[in-house]
Design an enzyme around this catalytic site. Structure first.
Site, PDB file in Angstrom:
ATOM      1  N   ARG A  87      -8.518  16.817  -4.850  1.00 25.98           N
ATOM      2  CA  ARG A  87      -7.551  15.886  -5.699  1.00 25.98           C
ATOM      3  C   ARG A  87      -7.919  15.951  -7.060  1.00 25.98           C
ATOM      4  O   ARG A  87      -6.966  15.953  -8.055  1.00 25.98           O
ATOM      5  CB  ARG A  87      -7.969  14.345  -5.219  1.00 25.98           C
ATOM      6  CG  ARG A  87      -7.427  14.153  -3.759  1.00 25.98           C
ATOM      7  CD  ARG A  87      -7.809  12.491  -3.459  1.00 25.98           C
ATOM      8  NE  ARG A  87      -7.409  12.259  -2.151  1.00 25.98           N
ATOM      9  CZ  ARG A  87      -8.173  12.528  -1.211  1.00 25.98           C
ATOM     10  NH1 ARG A  87      -9.410  13.032  -1.160  1.00 25.98           N
ATOM     11  NH2 ARG A  87      -7.757  12.173   0.140  1.00 25.98           N
ATOM     12  N   ASP A 147      -7.160   4.865   3.556  1.00 24.49           N
ATOM     13  CA  ASP A 147      -8.553   5.267   3.987  1.00 24.49           C
ATOM     14  C   ASP A 147      -9.004   4.302   5.239  1.00 24.49           C
ATOM     15  O   ASP A 147      -9.653   4.874   6.307  1.00 24.49           O
ATOM     16  CB  ASP A 147      -9.469   5.372   2.869  1.00 24.49           C
ATOM     17  CG  ASP A 147      -9.298   6.426   1.805  1.00 24.49           C
ATOM     18  OD1 ASP A 147      -8.597   7.411   2.169  1.00 24.49           O
ATOM     19  OD2 ASP A 147      -9.627   6.042   0.744  1.00 24.49           O
ATOM     20  N   ARG A 150      -7.079   5.197   8.231  1.00 25.70           N
ATOM     21  CA  ARG A 150      -7.478   6.345   8.889  1.00 25.70           C
ATOM     22  C   ARG A 150      -8.768   6.151   9.681  1.00 25.70           C
ATOM     23  O   ARG A 150      -9.060   6.672  10.947  1.00 25.70           O
ATOM     24  CB  ARG A 150      -7.841   7.531   7.941  1.00 25.70           C
ATOM     25  CG  ARG A 150      -6.437   8.231   7.047  1.00 25.70           C
ATOM     26  CD  ARG A 150      -6.927   9.283   6.431  1.00 25.70           C
ATOM     27  NE  ARG A 150      -5.730   9.943   5.697  1.00 25.70           N
ATOM     28  CZ  ARG A 150      -5.281  10.386   4.818  1.00 25.70           C
ATOM     29  NH1 ARG A 150      -6.191  10.361   3.586  1.00 25.70           N
ATOM     30  NH2 ARG A 150      -4.096  10.933   4.505  1.00 25.70           N
ATOM     31  N   HIS A 174     -11.268   7.176  -4.258  1.00 26.08           N
ATOM     32  CA  HIS A 174     -10.376   7.866  -3.343  1.00 26.08           C
ATOM     33  C   HIS A 174     -10.855   9.453  -3.122  1.00 26.08           C
ATOM     34  O   HIS A 174     -10.517  10.089  -4.028  1.00 26.08           O
ATOM     35  CB  HIS A 174      -8.710   7.657  -3.663  1.00 26.08           C
ATOM     36  CG  HIS A 174      -7.877   8.095  -2.616  1.00 26.08           C
ATOM     37  ND1 HIS A 174      -8.396   8.300  -1.397  1.00 26.08           N
ATOM     38  CD2 HIS A 174      -7.106   9.047  -2.780  1.00 26.08           C
ATOM     39  CE1 HIS A 174      -7.454   8.640  -0.435  1.00 26.08           C
ATOM     40  NE2 HIS A 174      -6.472   9.286  -1.449  1.00 26.08           N
TER      41      HIS A 174
HETATM   42  N1  LIG Z   1      -3.262   7.626  -2.935  1.00 26.37           N
HETATM   43  C1  LIG Z   1      -3.299   8.369  -1.761  1.00 26.37           C
HETATM   44  O1  LIG Z   1      -3.793   7.905  -0.664  1.00 26.37           O
HETATM   45  C2  LIG Z   1      -2.274   9.398  -1.770  1.00 26.37           C
HETATM   46  C3  LIG Z   1      -1.697  10.049  -0.549  1.00 26.37           C
HETATM   47  C4  LIG Z   1      -0.887  10.886  -0.222  1.00 26.37           C
HETATM   48  C5  LIG Z   1      -0.378  11.603  -1.647  1.00 26.37           C
HETATM   49  N2  LIG Z   1      -0.911  11.248  -2.788  1.00 26.37           N
HETATM   50  C6  LIG Z   1      -0.507  11.606  -3.964  1.00 26.37           C
HETATM   51  O2  LIG Z   1       0.843  11.156  -3.913  1.00 26.37           O
HETATM   52  C7  LIG Z   1       1.501  12.204  -5.044  1.00 26.37           C
HETATM   53  C8  LIG Z   1       3.015  12.523  -4.550  1.00 26.37           C
HETATM   54  O3  LIG Z   1       2.624  13.453  -3.027  1.00 26.37           O
HETATM   55  P1  LIG Z   1       3.961  13.867  -2.123  1.00 26.37           P
HETATM   56  O4  LIG Z   1       3.453  14.485  -1.243  1.00 26.37           O
HETATM   57  O5  LIG Z   1       5.101  12.830  -2.240  1.00 26.37           O
HETATM   58  O6  LIG Z   1       4.399  15.105  -3.218  1.00 26.37           O
HETATM   59  P2  LIG Z   1       5.942  15.716  -3.156  1.00 26.37           P
HETATM   60  O7  LIG Z   1       5.900  16.909  -3.992  1.00 26.37           O
HETATM   61  O8  LIG Z   1       6.594  15.678  -1.860  1.00 26.37           O
HETATM   62  O9  LIG Z   1       6.793  14.569  -4.197  1.00 26.37           O
HETATM   63  C9  LIG Z   1       6.444  14.423  -5.649  1.00 26.37           C
HETATM   64  C10 LIG Z   1       7.782  13.931  -6.176  1.00 26.37           C
HETATM   65  O10 LIG Z   1       7.643  13.624  -7.638  1.00 26.37           O
HETATM   66  C11 LIG Z   1       8.547  14.165  -8.324  1.00 26.37           C
HETATM   67  N3  LIG Z   1       8.427  14.281  -9.828  1.00 26.37           N
HETATM   68  C12 LIG Z   1       7.259  15.106 -10.353  1.00 26.37           C
HETATM   69  N4  LIG Z   1       7.619  15.042 -11.583  1.00 26.37           N
HETATM   70  C13 LIG Z   1       8.264  13.916 -11.799  1.00 26.37           C
HETATM   71  C14 LIG Z   1       8.499  13.311 -12.918  1.00 26.37           C
HETATM   72  N5  LIG Z   1       8.145  13.645 -14.335  1.00 26.37           N
HETATM   73  N6  LIG Z   1       9.560  12.214 -12.700  1.00 26.37           N
HETATM   74  C15 LIG Z   1      10.080  11.586 -11.787  1.00 26.37           C
HETATM   75  N7  LIG Z   1       9.499  12.558 -10.558  1.00 26.37           N
HETATM   76  C16 LIG Z   1       8.924  13.274 -10.609  1.00 26.37           C
HETATM   77  C17 LIG Z   1       8.684  15.297  -7.669  1.00 26.37           C
HETATM   78  O11 LIG Z   1      10.110  16.051  -8.066  1.00 26.37           O
HETATM   79  C18 LIG Z   1       8.825  15.188  -6.103  1.00 26.37           C
HETATM   80  O12 LIG Z   1      10.021  14.959  -5.767  1.00 26.37           O
HETATM   81  C19 LIG Z   1       0.755  13.354  -5.023  1.00 26.37           C
HETATM   82  O13 LIG Z   1      -0.160  13.534  -6.436  1.00 26.37           O
HETATM   83  C20 LIG Z   1      -0.305  13.051  -4.063  1.00 26.37           C
HETATM   84  O14 LIG Z   1      -1.524  13.876  -4.177  1.00 26.37           O
HETATM   85  C21 LIG Z   1      -1.764  10.204  -2.969  1.00 26.37           C
END
Ligand SMILES: NC(=O)c1ccc[n+]([C@@H]2O[C@H](COP(=O)([O-])OP(=O)(O)OC[C@H]3O[C@@H](n4cnc5c(N)ncnc54)[C@H](O)[C@@H]3O)[C@@H](O)[C@H]2O)c1
Length: 311
Positions: A87, A147, A150, A174
């Site tokens: 991450r 978490d 899971r 995380h």
């Molecule tokens: N906190 C958690 O437990 C957890 C769990 C899963 C994923 N995540 C994180 O969440 C984030 C998103 O994951 P995902 O699988 O949905 O990714 P994804 O690529 O499917 O979606 C991300 C979206 O963000 C958009 N984006 C990028 N830059 C942007 C901007 N400047 N303005 C508006 N939109 C923008 C992209 O176009 C895309 O549609 C990642 O950083 C991932 O690591 C966190």
């Protein structure tokens, strides 16, 4: 009430879907930088309303003016992990995305509560906090709900009991330094330690720590069903002002001997955001693990500051 979800792809669209199905707000707005995609997903979700039976209006946009007056904003914009990445590898790129979307959003909704999902979670929550200048209780990160979900799923797989009866909390950042707390895990009030041998608990704790990575390895990108459901559960606690106690990345100001960072702690969520951080009586060992995890988060905040000072 109105909820904005920024980033409308895997996690974001799932958050919007879960929120709509709960039928608890007037409107959910998805925003993304990609043109047409949030509008198309919104139309698709809106067309599921007659099957799932919700009245929440679902819209999609590329224009932050359409998010005006939101009560809650869930930020999922950013890059997800690819196999082999941690991450933390997402640090600089996602910080610039989170900063940019936070700035644009808060201009139109200065009274909102921010729930951050983008990784690395604890640092991105700090970035949203400093960018928004919101009170720390109005900014919170989603990690612990996922978490523990899971962790509870793995306990269910081992014991064959209903997840409804499994109560658990965990703390820390995380990531691999999270601090699961088997001592505070129960099944229908019965301590987990009475129900499972120590080696099974240890194996479940290890699998939970690397639960995100396990999925990245299988799919080539990170998870979205459980993360989306987890973020929507936090939204529900705020919308319904339920006072649910959920593990969240909250701002610590002396609790657990920690200051000026966001880290996973049990927190009471309500209409005002994080209304209270619950302080558990940790053992020396648990406190040491929590402080090590906090040190990892601090190091990442410092790394980000160094990268940004150099650029
Ligand atoms: N906190 C958690 O437990 C957890 C769990 C899963 C994923 N995540 C994180 O969440 C984030 C998103 O994951 P995902 O699988 O949905 O990714 P994804 O690529 O499917 O979606 C991300 C979206 O963000 C958009 N984006 C990028 N830059 C942007 C901007 N400047 N303005 C508006 N939109 C923008 C992209 O176009 C895309 O549609 C990642 O950083 C991932 O690591 C966190």
């Amino acid at each position: 009430m109105k909820i904005t979800v920024i980033g409308a792809c895997n996690v974001g669209a799932t958050v919007a879907d879960c929120i709509a199905r709960k039928d608890m707000v007037d409107e959910v707005v998805m925003v993304d930088i990609v043109e047409g995609m949030p509008q198309g997903k919104a139309l698709d979700l809106a067309q599921s309303a007659s099957v799932h039976l919700f009245d929440t209006k679902v819209t999609g946009t590329n224009d932050y003016a359409d998010t005006a007056g939101s009560d809650i904003c869930v930020i999922t914009a950013g890059l997800p992990r690819k196999p082999g990445m941690t991450r933390d590898d997402l640090l600089a790129k996602n910080a610039s995305i989170v900063r940019s979307v936070t700035e644009q959003f808060v201009r139109h909704s200065p009274e909102s509560i921010l729930i951050i999902v983008s990784n690395p979670l604890d640092v991105m929550t700090y970035v949203a906090y400093t960018t928004s200048s919101f009170h720390s209780s109005k900014v919170v990160g989603m990690a612990g709900v996922l978490d523990t979900a899971r962790y509870r799923a793995f306990i269910k797989m081992n014991l064959g009991v209903s997840v409804r009866d499994i109560q658990a909390t965990l703390m820390g950042g995380h990531g691999d330094t999270m601090v699961p707390l088997p001592r505070f895990t129960t099944v229908a009030g019965i301590p987990l330690t009475n129900l499972m041998p120590a080696e099974d608990i240890d194996a479940i704790v290890e699998r939970t720590k690397f639960g995100g990575g396990e999925i990245v390895k299988l799919m080539g990108t990170s998870a979205w069903y459980a993360p989306g459901a987890a973020a929507s559960e936090m939204c529900e606690a705020i919308v319904k002002d339920s006072g649910r106690v959920l593990p969240c990345a909250a701002y610590v100001d002396g609790q657990y001997g920690l200051n000026d960072l966001f880290i996973g702690v049990p927190a009471k969520l309500g209409r005002n955001g994080v209304e209270k951080i619950i302080e558990l009586d940790l053992t020396d060992d648990e406190t040491r693990l929590l402080h090590e995890s906090a040190e990892h988060v601090r190091t990442n905040v410092a790394r980000l500051e160094a990268i940004e000072a150099g650029s």
